[in-house]
Design a protein around this motif. Structure first.
Motif, PDB file in Angstrom:
ATOM      1  N   ALA A 279       0.836  -1.207   0.000  1.00  0.00           N
ATOM      2  CA  ALA A 279       0.000   0.000   0.000  1.00  0.00           C
ATOM      3  C   ALA A 279       0.866   1.250   0.000  1.00  0.00           C
ATOM      4  CB  ALA A 279      -0.930  -0.009   1.204  1.00  0.00           C
ATOM      5  N   ALA A 280       1.975   1.218   0.706  1.00  0.00           N
ATOM      6  CA  ALA A 280       2.866   2.380   0.732  1.00  0.00           C
ATOM      7  C   ALA A 280       3.420   2.672  -0.655  1.00  0.00           C
ATOM      8  CB  ALA A 280       4.003   2.147   1.718  1.00  0.00           C
ATOM      9  N   VAL A 281       3.783   1.629  -1.385  1.00  0.00           N
ATOM     10  CA  VAL A 281       4.265   1.814  -2.762  1.00  0.00           C
ATOM     11  C   VAL A 281       3.163   2.413  -3.626  1.00  0.00           C
ATOM     12  CG1 VAL A 281       4.987   0.554  -4.837  1.00  0.00           C
ATOM     13  CG2 VAL A 281       6.038   0.031  -2.625  1.00  0.00           C
ATOM     14  N   GLY A 282       1.940   1.941  -3.445  1.00  0.00           N
ATOM     15  CA  GLY A 282       0.815   2.494  -4.187  1.00  0.00           C
ATOM     16  C   GLY A 282       0.541   3.939  -3.832  1.00  0.00           C
ATOM     17  N   ASN A 283       0.619   4.270  -2.556  1.00  0.00           N
ATOM     18  CA  ASN A 283       0.394   5.647  -2.118  1.00  0.00           C
ATOM     19  C   ASN A 283       1.449   6.585  -2.681  1.00  0.00           C
ATOM     20  OD1 ASN A 283      -1.627   6.479   0.388  1.00  0.00           O
ATOM     21  ND2 ASN A 283      -1.406   4.276   0.123  1.00  0.00           N
ATOM     22  N   GLU A 284       2.675   6.164  -2.652  1.00  0.00           N
ATOM     23  CA  GLU A 284       3.749   7.007  -3.192  1.00  0.00           C
ATOM     24  C   GLU A 284       3.466   7.361  -4.647  1.00  0.00           C
ATOM     25  OE1 GLU A 284       8.580   6.782  -3.145  1.00  0.00           O
ATOM     26  OE2 GLU A 284       7.529   5.007  -3.901  1.00  0.00           O
ATOM     27  N   ALA A 285       3.063   6.365  -5.428  1.00  0.00           N
ATOM     28  CA  ALA A 285       2.782   6.592  -6.844  1.00  0.00           C
ATOM     29  C   ALA A 285       1.529   7.443  -7.033  1.00  0.00           C
ATOM     30  CB  ALA A 285       2.632   5.254  -7.566  1.00  0.00           C
ATOM     31  N   ALA A 286       0.495   7.178  -6.250  1.00  0.00           N
ATOM     32  CA  ALA A 286      -0.754   7.926  -6.384  1.00  0.00           C
ATOM     33  C   ALA A 286      -0.560   9.398  -6.054  1.00  0.00           C
ATOM     34  CB  ALA A 286      -1.823   7.321  -5.481  1.00  0.00           C
TER      35      ALA A 286
END
Length: 386
Positions: A279-286
């Motif tokens: 989720a952290a990787v997704g948040n960074e990209a989002a």
């Protein structure tokens, strides 16, 4: 606090929809439930999962992504990352604050909205078991109005909790006035910003807030969920006790897996919970979208589209809930009256228009990847099913 990416010229805000594949064949107005995934988010997930499958999960990369996301959200808030904790949900942040209150003395109360979203309602209701009078303020005009709050706040009030924007109606709260009522009696101000952060400017309101919490899966654009954000003002950050402290709450988390020492972080990260690394990787990209297009450009585009939506719906015979301009947001609520809400949503979906029903209203939520033609498509669809 500006990143290198944020210092470069911003991309054309009107071209943003090209980064969100779901906008190609539908008018998506349901960001208030879950935001759309960008191609960047999909690519980040694919790369991270591919590496995980090939060679094992790089949790250090996940931790770094969480720190990057913290910095991005702090920039949206206009505060130092040291004031932002990484949390699992709004209710977890509310639970943290509720735990600080202890047992009530005689005449102590907390003030909440009677129709508040449950994540900012249920945690405070539990305080009745500790002797607090839980005062529920009836909504007026779809949200908490200062005059109604004033009727419930007195010298025994310890906390006032509200949403920055109400989920069902789009009513934007007057944070400065309600905060003044609370602070006049020494009460804490807790704000659920899940329908506010990422959609509208927040930084000019932050001084009126003690604790502000937001989920990631709405206007912050990570519908995969798994990571939230909690701002704690200096007033409370250094006084609160991190009741769920684990290794992630340490000053140097990756060196703090075991006792006997306990060196907690001096910043809000001592309230961090263990992350979902993916989720952290997704948040960074989002969150990179706010640097790519510019937060102010996103807010301006949202306001422009929301105003168009309100006018167009009214002209089409579907008038939205009437709100003063200061209480309007990117959520536009249309009372359904005797119409079957589930049927309306289903018929809109057949026409590739995605909305939701909340508390008797058709909820239409704008974000910067919408366009004028989406509004036209919605009104045509509503006309066909009227």
């Amino acid at each position: 606090m500006r990143s290198e990416a944020a210092a470069t010229p911003a991309a054309d805000i009107r071209a943003a929809r090209r980064s969100y594949p779901a906008t190609e064949d539908r008018a998506y107005f349901n960001t208030a439930a879950v935001g759309l995934a960008s191609r960047q988010v999909a690519d980040a997930y694919a790369a991270f999962v591919g590496e995980w499958a090939a060679s094992g999960l790089d949790y250090v990369r996940g931790e770094a992504a969480g720190e990057s996301a913290r910095v991005s959200v702090a920039r949206l808030l206009g505060t130092d990352p040291a004031n932002v904790a990484l949390i699992p949900s709004v209710s977890a942040a509310a639970g943290l604050v509720a735990a600080q209150l202890g047992a009530a003395a005689g005449g102590e109360s907390v003030v909440i909205g009677a129709q508040e979203y449950s994540s900012n309602h249920f945690p405070w209701r539990q305080l009745a078991g500790r002797g607090y009078e839980v005062r529920q303020v009836p909504f007026r005009n779809g949200g908490l109005e200062p005059e109604a709050v004033a009727e419930h706040v007195d010298g025994g009030t310890r906390l006032v909790a509200l949403s920055g924007v109400q989920s069902a109606t789009g009513h934007r709260s007057d944070l400065s006035t309600i905060s003044a009522l609370a602070r006049a009696v020494g009460a804490l101000v807790f704000v659920d910003a899940s329908q506010l952060l990422g959609a509208l400017p927040v930084r000019d309101q932050l001084e009126h807030v003690d604790v502000l919490a937001s989920a990631d899966h709405k206007f912050l654009l990570h519908a995969g969920r798994g990571l939230g954000y909690c701002y704690l003002s200096p007033r409370v950050r250094d006084d609160f006790v991190p009741i769920n402290a684990g290794w992630k709450a340490a000053e140097v988390p990756l060196q703090s897996f075991f006792g006997p020492t306990m060196n907690l972080s001096p910043t809000a990260s001592r309230f961090d919970n263990s992350l979902s690394w993916i989720a952290a990787v997704g948040n960074e990209a989002a969150l990179a979208a706010f640097d790519e297009y510019g937060a102010e450009a996103i807010y301006a585009r949202n306001a422009e589209l929301a105003a168009l939506l309100r006018d167009t719906l009214a002209d089409a015979g579907w008038p939205p809930v009437t709100l003063p301009p200061t209480n309007q947001s990117t959520i536009v609520a249309v009372p359904l009256g005797d119409r079957d809400g589930a049927k309306v949503v289903a018929e809109l979906k057949e026409r590739r228009v995605v909305c939701a029903v909340r508390d008797g209203n058709l909820r239409v939520a704008i974000h910067f990847y919408n366009h004028e033609d989406d509004v036209e498509r919605l009104t045509r669809a509503l006309g066909a099913i009227a």
